[in-house]
Write an enzyme that holds these catalytic residues in place. Structure first.
Site, mmCIF file in Angstrom:
data_model
loop_
_atom_site.group_PDB
_atom_site.id
_atom_site.type_symbol
_atom_site.label_atom_id
_atom_site.label_comp_id
_atom_site.label_asym_id
_atom_site.label_seq_id
_atom_site.Cartn_x
_atom_site.Cartn_y
_atom_site.Cartn_z
ATOM 1 C CG ASP A 1 -75.472 9.892 15.568
ATOM 2 O OD1 ASP A 1 -76.014 10.784 14.905
ATOM 3 O OD2 ASP A 1 -75.628 9.774 16.798
ATOM 4 C CE1 TYR B 1 -80.094 19.215 7.759
ATOM 5 C CE2 TYR B 1 -81.840 20.815 7.401
ATOM 6 C CZ TYR B 1 -80.519 20.510 7.715
ATOM 7 O OH TYR B 1 -79.650 21.527 7.964
ATOM 8 C CB SER C 1 -76.094 21.393 6.575
ATOM 9 O OG SER C 1 -75.750 20.371 7.492
ATOM 10 C CG ASN D 1 -88.256 25.542 14.935
ATOM 11 O OD1 ASN D 1 -88.687 25.171 16.032
ATOM 12 N ND2 ASN D 1 -87.053 25.215 14.510
ATOM 13 N NE ARG E 1 -71.599 14.409 14.428
ATOM 14 C CZ ARG E 1 -71.303 13.113 14.434
ATOM 15 N NH1 ARG E 1 -70.038 12.717 14.613
ATOM 16 N NH2 ARG E 1 -72.251 12.209 14.262
ATOM 17 N N GLY F 1 -86.225 27.416 6.913
ATOM 18 C CA GLY F 1 -86.389 26.049 6.406
ATOM 19 C C GLY F 1 -86.612 25.090 7.572
ATOM 20 C CE LYS G 1 -80.277 23.275 5.154
ATOM 21 N NZ LYS G 1 -80.700 24.697 5.183
ATOM 22 C CG ASP H 1 -88.897 33.617 11.477
ATOM 23 O OD1 ASP H 1 -87.693 33.526 11.807
ATOM 24 O OD2 ASP H 1 -89.721 32.702 11.645
HETATM 25 C C1 WQD Z 1 -73.827 15.495 18.118
HETATM 26 C C2 WQD Z 1 -73.298 14.259 18.809
HETATM 27 C C3 WQD Z 1 -74.876 12.455 18.887
HETATM 28 C C4 WQD Z 1 -77.769 14.261 21.607
HETATM 29 C C5 WQD Z 1 -76.995 17.543 13.565
HETATM 30 C C6 WQD Z 1 -77.618 17.432 12.215
HETATM 31 C C7 WQD Z 1 -76.866 18.291 11.243
HETATM 32 C C8 WQD Z 1 -76.788 19.695 11.750
HETATM 33 C C9 WQD Z 1 -76.183 19.755 13.131
HETATM 34 C C10 WQD Z 1 -78.501 20.988 10.690
HETATM 35 C C11 WQD Z 1 -73.713 12.986 18.086
HETATM 36 C C12 WQD Z 1 -74.522 12.946 20.296
HETATM 37 C C13 WQD Z 1 -76.653 14.064 20.788
HETATM 38 C C14 WQD Z 1 -77.912 13.489 22.790
HETATM 39 C C15 WQD Z 1 -75.828 12.389 22.300
HETATM 40 N N1 WQD Z 1 -78.081 20.273 11.763
HETATM 41 N N2 WQD Z 1 -75.707 13.155 21.145
HETATM 42 N N3 WQD Z 1 -76.932 12.585 23.099
HETATM 43 O O1 WQD Z 1 -75.973 14.849 14.678
HETATM 44 O O2 WQD Z 1 -73.694 15.965 14.519
HETATM 45 O O3 WQD Z 1 -75.686 17.066 13.522
HETATM 46 O O4 WQD Z 1 -76.983 18.889 13.984
HETATM 47 O O5 WQD Z 1 -77.850 21.327 9.740
HETATM 48 O O6 WQD Z 1 -77.538 18.248 9.996
HETATM 49 O O7 WQD Z 1 -77.487 16.085 11.785
HETATM 50 O O8 WQD Z 1 -75.450 16.960 15.997
HETATM 51 O O9 WQD Z 1 -75.942 17.658 18.305
HETATM 52 O O10 WQD Z 1 -77.489 15.965 17.179
HETATM 53 O O11 WQD Z 1 -75.205 15.269 17.880
HETATM 54 O O12 WQD Z 1 -74.948 11.547 22.604
HETATM 55 O O13 WQD Z 1 -78.901 13.614 23.563
HETATM 56 O O14 WQD Z 1 -73.875 14.187 20.124
HETATM 57 O O15 WQD Z 1 -74.943 11.045 18.856
HETATM 58 O O16 WQD Z 1 -72.664 12.071 18.173
HETATM 59 P P1 WQD Z 1 -75.162 16.079 14.679
HETATM 60 P P2 WQD Z 1 -76.107 16.488 17.380
#
Ligand code: WQD
Length: 340
Positions: A296, A149, A124, A35, A231, A82, A153, A31
Protein backbone atom coordinates in the site's frame (compact mmCIF):
# COMPACT_ATOMS: atom_id res chain seq x y z
CA UNK A 1 -21.79 3.87 -32.75
CA UNK A 2 -22.05 0.11 -32.22
CA UNK A 3 -19.66 -0.59 -29.35
CA UNK A 4 -18.23 -3.94 -28.31
CA UNK A 5 -17.87 -3.88 -24.51
CA UNK A 6 -15.57 -6.63 -23.29
CA UNK A 7 -16.26 -7.50 -19.67
CA UNK A 8 -19.62 -5.76 -20.04
CA UNK A 9 -21.21 -7.84 -17.26
CA UNK A 10 -18.58 -6.68 -14.77
CA UNK A 11 -18.75 -3.84 -12.26
CA UNK A 12 -17.45 -0.97 -14.39
CA UNK A 13 -18.46 -2.57 -17.69
CA UNK A 14 -22.13 -2.88 -16.70
CA UNK A 15 -22.35 0.76 -15.61
CA UNK A 16 -20.67 1.80 -18.85
CA UNK A 17 -23.16 -0.25 -20.91
CA UNK A 18 -26.02 1.78 -19.38
CA UNK A 19 -24.20 5.06 -20.00
CA UNK A 20 -23.49 4.11 -23.65
CA UNK A 21 -27.14 3.23 -24.32
CA UNK A 22 -28.31 6.42 -22.61
CA UNK A 23 -25.95 8.37 -24.90
CA UNK A 24 -27.53 6.78 -28.00
CA UNK A 25 -24.94 4.12 -28.76
CA UNK A 26 -25.66 0.45 -29.51
CA UNK A 27 -23.87 -2.12 -27.36
CA UNK A 28 -22.68 -5.69 -27.82
CA UNK A 29 -21.25 -7.43 -24.74
CA UNK A 30 -18.63 -10.16 -24.64
CA UNK A 31 -17.98 -11.71 -21.23
CA UNK A 32 -16.82 -15.14 -20.09
CA UNK A 33 -18.60 -14.69 -16.74
CA UNK A 34 -15.46 -15.83 -14.88
CA UNK A 35 -15.89 -12.90 -12.48
CA UNK A 36 -19.46 -11.78 -13.16
CA UNK A 37 -22.93 -13.30 -13.34
CA UNK A 38 -25.27 -13.67 -16.37
CA UNK A 39 -28.11 -12.24 -14.26
CA UNK A 40 -26.43 -8.82 -14.60
CA UNK A 41 -27.54 -8.74 -18.25
CA UNK A 42 -31.22 -9.02 -17.35
CA UNK A 43 -30.83 -6.09 -14.97
CA UNK A 44 -29.14 -4.08 -17.76
CA UNK A 45 -31.94 -4.88 -20.20
CA UNK A 46 -34.65 -3.84 -17.76
CA UNK A 47 -32.79 -0.66 -16.77
CA UNK A 48 -31.99 0.32 -20.39
CA UNK A 49 -35.20 -0.94 -21.98
CA UNK A 50 -33.06 -2.46 -24.71
CA UNK A 51 -32.03 -5.94 -25.77
CA UNK A 52 -28.30 -6.38 -25.03
CA UNK A 53 -26.65 -9.00 -27.26
CA UNK A 54 -24.17 -11.07 -25.23
CA UNK A 55 -21.43 -13.41 -26.48
CA UNK A 56 -20.19 -15.66 -23.67
CA UNK A 57 -16.62 -16.78 -24.32
CA UNK A 58 -13.02 -16.18 -23.31
CA UNK A 59 -11.38 -13.49 -25.47
CA UNK A 60 -8.05 -15.33 -25.38
CA UNK A 61 -9.74 -17.69 -27.90
CA UNK A 62 -8.63 -15.93 -31.09
CA UNK A 63 -10.94 -17.97 -33.36
CA UNK A 64 -14.06 -17.13 -31.37
CA UNK A 65 -12.99 -13.50 -31.20
CA UNK A 66 -12.55 -13.41 -34.99
CA UNK A 67 -15.98 -15.00 -35.49
CA UNK A 68 -17.54 -12.39 -33.20
CA UNK A 69 -16.30 -9.64 -35.52
CA UNK A 70 -17.61 -11.65 -38.50
CA UNK A 71 -21.11 -11.81 -37.00
CA UNK A 72 -21.42 -8.43 -35.35
CA UNK A 73 -20.94 -5.05 -37.04
CA UNK A 74 -18.62 -3.21 -34.60
CA UNK A 75 -17.48 0.44 -34.78
CA UNK A 76 -15.48 0.66 -31.56
CA UNK A 77 -14.20 -1.44 -28.66
CA UNK A 78 -14.14 -0.65 -24.94
CA UNK A 79 -11.93 -3.26 -23.30
CA UNK A 80 -12.63 -4.01 -19.62
CA UNK A 81 -12.22 -7.80 -19.63
CA UNK A 82 -9.23 -8.96 -17.62
CA UNK A 83 -8.10 -10.40 -14.31
CA UNK A 84 -7.78 -7.59 -11.76
CA UNK A 85 -6.95 -8.85 -8.27
CA UNK A 86 -3.58 -7.42 -7.23
CA UNK A 87 -2.81 -10.06 -4.61
CA UNK A 88 -3.88 -12.95 -6.84
CA UNK A 89 -1.66 -11.64 -9.62
CA UNK A 90 1.40 -11.97 -7.35
CA UNK A 91 0.52 -15.62 -6.73
CA UNK A 92 -0.40 -16.41 -10.37
CA UNK A 93 1.67 -14.11 -12.60
CA UNK A 94 1.67 -16.27 -15.75
CA UNK A 95 -2.13 -16.56 -15.76
CA UNK A 96 -2.41 -12.79 -15.43
CA UNK A 97 0.07 -12.06 -18.24
CA UNK A 98 -1.48 -14.67 -20.52
CA UNK A 99 -5.09 -13.67 -19.93
CA UNK A 100 -4.71 -9.89 -19.92
CA UNK A 101 -2.29 -9.77 -22.85
CA UNK A 102 -3.68 -12.57 -25.06
CA UNK A 103 -7.21 -11.19 -24.81
CA UNK A 104 -5.93 -7.83 -25.99
CA UNK A 105 -3.93 -9.39 -28.85
CA UNK A 106 -6.97 -11.33 -30.03
CA UNK A 107 -9.11 -8.18 -29.98
CA UNK A 108 -6.52 -6.05 -31.83
CA UNK A 109 -6.00 -8.73 -34.49
CA UNK A 110 -9.75 -9.03 -35.11
CA UNK A 111 -10.11 -5.24 -35.20
CA UNK A 112 -7.35 -4.97 -37.80
CA UNK A 113 -8.94 -7.69 -39.93
CA UNK A 114 -12.28 -5.88 -39.82
CA UNK A 115 -11.19 -2.27 -40.13
CA UNK A 116 -12.19 -1.28 -36.59
CA UNK A 117 -9.90 1.53 -35.42
CA UNK A 118 -11.44 2.95 -32.22
CA UNK A 119 -10.26 1.56 -28.87
CA UNK A 120 -10.88 2.65 -25.27
CA UNK A 121 -8.78 0.78 -22.72
CA UNK A 122 -9.54 0.22 -19.04
CA UNK A 123 -6.20 1.10 -17.47
CA UNK A 124 -5.35 2.00 -13.89
CA UNK A 125 -3.54 4.53 -11.72
CA UNK A 126 -1.39 1.62 -10.63
CA UNK A 127 0.74 2.23 -13.76
CA UNK A 128 2.23 5.32 -12.05
CA UNK A 129 4.23 3.02 -9.78
CA UNK A 130 5.60 4.08 -6.40
CA UNK A 131 7.72 7.13 -7.26
CA UNK A 132 5.43 9.37 -9.32
CA UNK A 133 4.83 12.79 -7.74
CA UNK A 134 1.28 13.32 -6.45
CA UNK A 135 -1.07 14.42 -8.01
CA UNK A 136 -0.36 11.93 -10.79
CA UNK A 137 -0.07 13.46 -14.28
CA UNK A 138 -0.48 11.58 -17.55
CA UNK A 139 2.85 12.68 -19.04
CA UNK A 140 4.81 10.95 -16.24
CA UNK A 141 7.09 8.72 -18.26
CA UNK A 142 8.45 6.11 -15.83
CA UNK A 143 5.43 3.83 -15.80
CA UNK A 144 5.78 0.67 -13.71
CA UNK A 145 3.87 -1.37 -11.18
CA UNK A 146 4.82 -3.53 -8.24
CA UNK A 147 2.24 -6.23 -9.12
CA UNK A 148 1.92 -8.46 -12.19
CA UNK A 149 -1.64 -7.13 -12.50
CA UNK A 150 -0.36 -3.57 -12.73
CA UNK A 151 2.41 -4.63 -15.10
CA UNK A 152 -0.19 -6.06 -17.49
CA UNK A 153 -1.76 -2.59 -17.60
CA UNK A 154 1.63 -0.99 -18.32
CA UNK A 155 2.29 -3.54 -21.08
CA UNK A 156 -1.13 -3.29 -22.72
CA UNK A 157 -0.81 0.53 -22.76
CA UNK A 158 2.53 0.07 -24.55
CA UNK A 159 1.14 -2.47 -27.04
CA UNK A 160 -1.85 -0.27 -27.90
CA UNK A 161 0.38 2.79 -28.27
CA UNK A 162 2.73 1.01 -30.68
CA UNK A 163 -0.17 -0.42 -32.71
CA UNK A 164 -1.92 2.95 -32.87
CA UNK A 165 1.20 4.69 -34.13
CA UNK A 166 1.65 2.37 -37.12
CA UNK A 167 -1.95 1.53 -38.02
CA UNK A 168 -3.81 3.91 -40.29
CA UNK A 169 -6.71 5.62 -38.61
CA UNK A 170 -6.29 4.10 -35.14
CA UNK A 171 -7.33 6.19 -32.14
CA UNK A 172 -6.81 4.88 -28.60
CA UNK A 173 -7.82 6.37 -25.25
CA UNK A 174 -6.03 4.90 -22.21
CA UNK A 175 -8.26 5.59 -19.20
CA UNK A 176 -6.35 5.45 -15.91
CA UNK A 177 -8.90 4.84 -13.16
CA UNK A 178 -8.25 5.83 -9.60
CA UNK A 179 -10.52 4.09 -7.08
CA UNK A 180 -13.94 3.27 -8.56
CA UNK A 181 -16.71 2.89 -5.95
CA UNK A 182 -20.47 3.35 -5.70
CA UNK A 183 -23.37 1.91 -7.66
CA UNK A 184 -26.06 2.88 -10.15
CA UNK A 185 -28.66 5.14 -8.51
CA UNK A 186 -31.36 2.49 -9.11
CA UNK A 187 -29.63 0.12 -6.67
CA UNK A 188 -30.15 -2.62 -9.28
CA UNK A 189 -26.49 -3.05 -10.26
CA UNK A 190 -23.29 -2.56 -8.29
CA UNK A 191 -20.01 -4.11 -7.23
CA UNK A 192 -20.39 -7.81 -6.42
CA UNK A 193 -16.92 -9.25 -5.67
CA UNK A 194 -16.70 -13.03 -5.40
CA UNK A 195 -15.37 -14.19 -2.02
CA UNK A 196 -13.83 -11.88 0.58
CA UNK A 197 -13.56 -8.37 -0.91
CA UNK A 198 -10.02 -7.01 -1.29
CA UNK A 199 -11.19 -3.44 -1.72
CA UNK A 200 -12.33 -1.05 0.99
CA UNK A 201 -15.79 -0.05 -0.23
CA UNK A 202 -17.30 -3.50 -0.91
CA UNK A 203 -15.85 -4.71 2.39
CA UNK A 204 -17.46 -1.77 4.22
CA UNK A 205 -20.76 -2.52 2.49
CA UNK A 206 -20.61 -6.16 3.59
CA UNK A 207 -19.89 -5.13 7.20
CA UNK A 208 -22.90 -2.81 7.07
CA UNK A 209 -25.18 -5.55 5.71
CA UNK A 210 -23.92 -8.01 8.34
CA UNK A 211 -21.96 -10.29 6.02
CA UNK A 212 -18.58 -9.38 7.66
CA UNK A 213 -17.99 -8.83 11.38
CA UNK A 214 -15.88 -5.68 11.22
CA UNK A 215 -13.58 -3.62 9.06
CA UNK A 216 -9.87 -3.98 9.70
CA UNK A 217 -8.15 -0.68 8.90
CA UNK A 218 -4.78 -1.59 7.38
CA UNK A 219 -2.56 0.76 9.36
CA UNK A 220 -3.05 4.16 10.97
CA UNK A 221 0.58 5.28 11.15
CA UNK A 222 0.92 6.74 7.66
CA UNK A 223 1.94 10.38 7.12
CA UNK A 224 -1.61 11.43 6.20
CA UNK A 225 -4.47 13.53 7.54
CA UNK A 226 -5.42 10.91 10.17
CA UNK A 227 -2.74 8.24 9.77
CA UNK A 228 -4.80 6.08 7.36
CA UNK A 229 -4.18 5.86 3.60
CA UNK A 230 -5.66 8.44 1.28
CA UNK A 231 -7.07 7.54 -2.16
CA UNK A 232 -8.92 9.28 -4.98
CA UNK A 233 -12.29 7.52 -4.91
CA UNK A 234 -14.62 8.21 -7.83
CA UNK A 235 -18.21 7.21 -8.40
CA UNK A 236 -18.64 4.44 -10.95
CA UNK A 237 -21.35 6.47 -12.72
CA UNK A 238 -18.86 9.32 -13.16
CA UNK A 239 -16.37 6.76 -14.41
CA UNK A 240 -18.89 5.36 -16.90
CA UNK A 241 -19.57 8.88 -18.18
CA UNK A 242 -15.82 9.28 -18.67
CA UNK A 243 -15.81 6.31 -21.04
CA UNK A 244 -18.59 7.80 -23.16
CA UNK A 245 -16.77 11.14 -23.25
CA UNK A 246 -13.52 9.44 -24.29
CA UNK A 247 -15.25 7.35 -26.99
CA UNK A 248 -16.98 10.39 -28.42
CA UNK A 249 -13.68 12.32 -28.38
CA UNK A 250 -11.58 9.77 -30.32
CA UNK A 251 -12.26 11.28 -33.76
CA UNK A 252 -11.21 14.72 -32.52
CA UNK A 253 -7.93 13.43 -31.06
CA UNK A 254 -4.86 14.73 -32.93
CA UNK A 255 -2.65 11.99 -31.44
CA UNK A 256 -3.25 8.28 -32.23
CA UNK A 257 -3.07 7.43 -28.51
CA UNK A 258 -3.66 9.51 -25.36
CA UNK A 259 -3.86 8.69 -21.63
CA UNK A 260 -6.47 10.30 -19.38
CA UNK A 261 -6.72 10.22 -15.60
CA UNK A 262 -10.26 9.56 -14.41
CA UNK A 263 -10.33 10.77 -10.83
CA UNK A 264 -11.68 13.60 -8.69
CA UNK A 265 -8.30 15.17 -7.84
CA UNK A 266 -8.89 14.83 -4.10
CA UNK A 267 -7.82 12.23 -1.54
CA UNK A 268 -10.05 10.64 1.11
CA UNK A 269 -8.70 8.59 4.02
CA UNK A 270 -9.91 5.17 5.10
CA UNK A 271 -11.39 6.59 8.31
CA UNK A 272 -13.06 9.44 6.40
CA UNK A 273 -14.65 6.85 4.09
CA UNK A 274 -15.69 4.72 7.07
CA UNK A 275 -17.46 7.69 8.70
CA UNK A 276 -19.11 8.64 5.39
CA UNK A 277 -20.44 5.12 5.13
CA UNK A 278 -21.73 5.33 8.71
CA UNK A 279 -23.64 8.48 7.71
CA UNK A 280 -25.17 6.59 4.77
CA UNK A 281 -26.21 3.66 6.97
CA UNK A 282 -27.26 5.80 9.93
CA UNK A 283 -25.26 3.91 12.56
CA UNK A 284 -21.69 3.25 13.66
CA UNK A 285 -19.84 0.38 12.01
CA UNK A 286 -17.41 -1.90 13.90
CA UNK A 287 -13.73 -1.58 12.99
CA UNK A 288 -10.29 -2.16 14.42
CA UNK A 289 -6.87 -0.98 13.33
CA UNK A 290 -4.58 -3.74 12.08
CA UNK A 291 -1.13 -3.89 10.52
CA UNK A 292 -0.29 -2.15 7.25
CA UNK A 293 -1.07 -4.11 4.07
CA UNK A 294 2.04 -4.91 2.03
CA UNK A 295 2.34 -2.77 -1.09
CA UNK A 296 0.00 0.00 0.00
CA UNK A 297 1.11 3.54 -0.77
CA UNK A 298 0.27 6.21 1.81
CA UNK A 299 -1.53 8.65 -0.43
CA UNK A 300 -2.17 9.39 -4.11
CA UNK A 301 -4.76 11.13 -6.24
CA UNK A 302 -5.24 12.32 -9.80
CA UNK A 303 -4.51 15.54 -11.58
CA UNK A 304 -7.79 15.39 -13.56
CA UNK A 305 -7.26 18.55 -15.64
CA UNK A 306 -6.51 16.81 -18.97
CA UNK A 307 -9.86 14.92 -18.97
CA UNK A 308 -11.61 18.14 -17.96
CA UNK A 309 -10.05 20.25 -20.71
CA UNK A 310 -9.91 17.66 -23.52
CA UNK A 311 -12.88 15.38 -22.80
CA UNK A 312 -15.07 17.96 -21.14
CA UNK A 313 -15.46 15.44 -18.30
CA UNK A 314 -15.27 15.88 -14.55
CA UNK A 315 -16.35 13.75 -11.59
CA UNK A 316 -19.44 15.31 -9.99
CA UNK A 317 -20.57 12.89 -7.27
CA UNK A 318 -19.37 13.29 -3.67
CA UNK A 319 -18.01 10.75 -1.18
CA UNK A 320 -21.42 10.80 0.51
CA UNK A 321 -23.12 10.08 -2.85
CA UNK A 322 -20.74 7.13 -3.32
CA UNK A 323 -21.65 5.71 0.09
CA UNK A 324 -25.41 6.32 -0.24
CA UNK A 325 -25.50 4.65 -3.66
CA UNK A 326 -23.33 1.73 -2.51
CA UNK A 327 -25.58 1.19 0.50
CA UNK A 328 -28.77 1.29 -1.62
CA UNK A 329 -27.30 -1.44 -3.86
CA UNK A 330 -25.92 -3.59 -1.03
CA UNK A 331 -28.99 -3.37 1.21
CA UNK A 332 -31.28 -4.25 -1.70
CA UNK A 333 -28.96 -7.10 -2.78
CA UNK A 334 -27.34 -8.46 0.41
CA UNK A 335 -26.06 -11.54 -1.47
CA UNK A 336 -25.13 -9.60 -4.60
CA UNK A 337 -26.56 -10.69 -7.94
CA UNK A 338 -28.62 -13.90 -7.98
CA UNK A 339 -26.91 -16.94 -9.54
CA UNK A 340 -29.73 -17.56 -12.02
C1 WQD B 1 -8.00 1.40 -0.37
C2 WQD B 1 -7.47 1.73 1.01
C3 WQD B 1 -6.23 -0.07 2.00
C4 WQD B 1 -9.53 -2.87 2.56
C5 WQD B 1 -6.81 -1.19 -5.55
C6 WQD B 1 -5.89 -1.74 -6.59
C7 WQD B 1 -5.87 -0.82 -7.78
C8 WQD B 1 -7.27 -0.60 -8.27
C9 WQD B 1 -8.17 -0.08 -7.18
C10 WQD B 1 -7.67 -2.07 -10.12
C11 WQD B 1 -6.05 1.20 1.21
C12 WQD B 1 -7.49 0.26 2.81
C13 WQD B 1 -8.79 -1.74 2.20
C14 WQD B 1 -9.71 -3.19 3.93
C15 WQD B 1 -8.44 -1.23 4.53
N1 WQD B 1 -7.79 -1.81 -8.80
N2 WQD B 1 -8.27 -0.94 3.18
N3 WQD B 1 -9.16 -2.35 4.87
O1 WQD B 1 -5.41 -0.59 -2.86
O2 WQD B 1 -6.03 1.82 -3.40
O3 WQD B 1 -6.34 0.05 -5.11
O4 WQD B 1 -8.10 -1.03 -6.09
O5 WQD B 1 -7.28 -1.32 -10.98
O6 WQD B 1 -5.08 -1.42 -8.79
O7 WQD B 1 -4.58 -1.75 -6.05
O8 WQD B 1 -7.84 0.11 -3.13
O9 WQD B 1 -9.89 -0.43 -1.88
O10 WQD B 1 -7.96 -2.10 -1.86
O11 WQD B 1 -7.75 0.03 -0.59
O12 WQD B 1 -7.94 -0.49 5.41
O13 WQD B 1 -10.36 -4.20 4.31
O14 WQD B 1 -8.29 1.07 1.98
O15 WQD B 1 -5.14 -0.31 2.87
O16 WQD B 1 -5.35 2.12 1.99
P1 WQD B 1 -6.30 0.37 -3.54
P2 WQD B 1 -8.41 -0.68 -1.86
Amino acid sequence: MRVLVSGGAGYIGSHTVLALVAAGHDVVVVDDFSNSKPTVVGRLESLSGRHIPVHAFDLTDADKTERLFDHEQIDAVIHFAGFKAVGESVAKPLQYYRNNLDSTFALVDAMNRHGVTKFVFSSSATVYGEKAPVPYQEDYEFLSSSSPYGQTKVMVERVLSDVAHITEGWKVALLRYFNPVGAHASGQIGEDPQGIPNNLMPFLAQVAVGKRDKLVVFGDDYPTVDGTCERDYLHVEDLAAGHVAALDHLDAMTEPVRAFNLGTGTGTSVLQMLHAFERAVGRELPFEVGPRRAGDLAAFWADPTRAQSELGWRATRTIDDMCVDTWRWQSANPQGFPDA
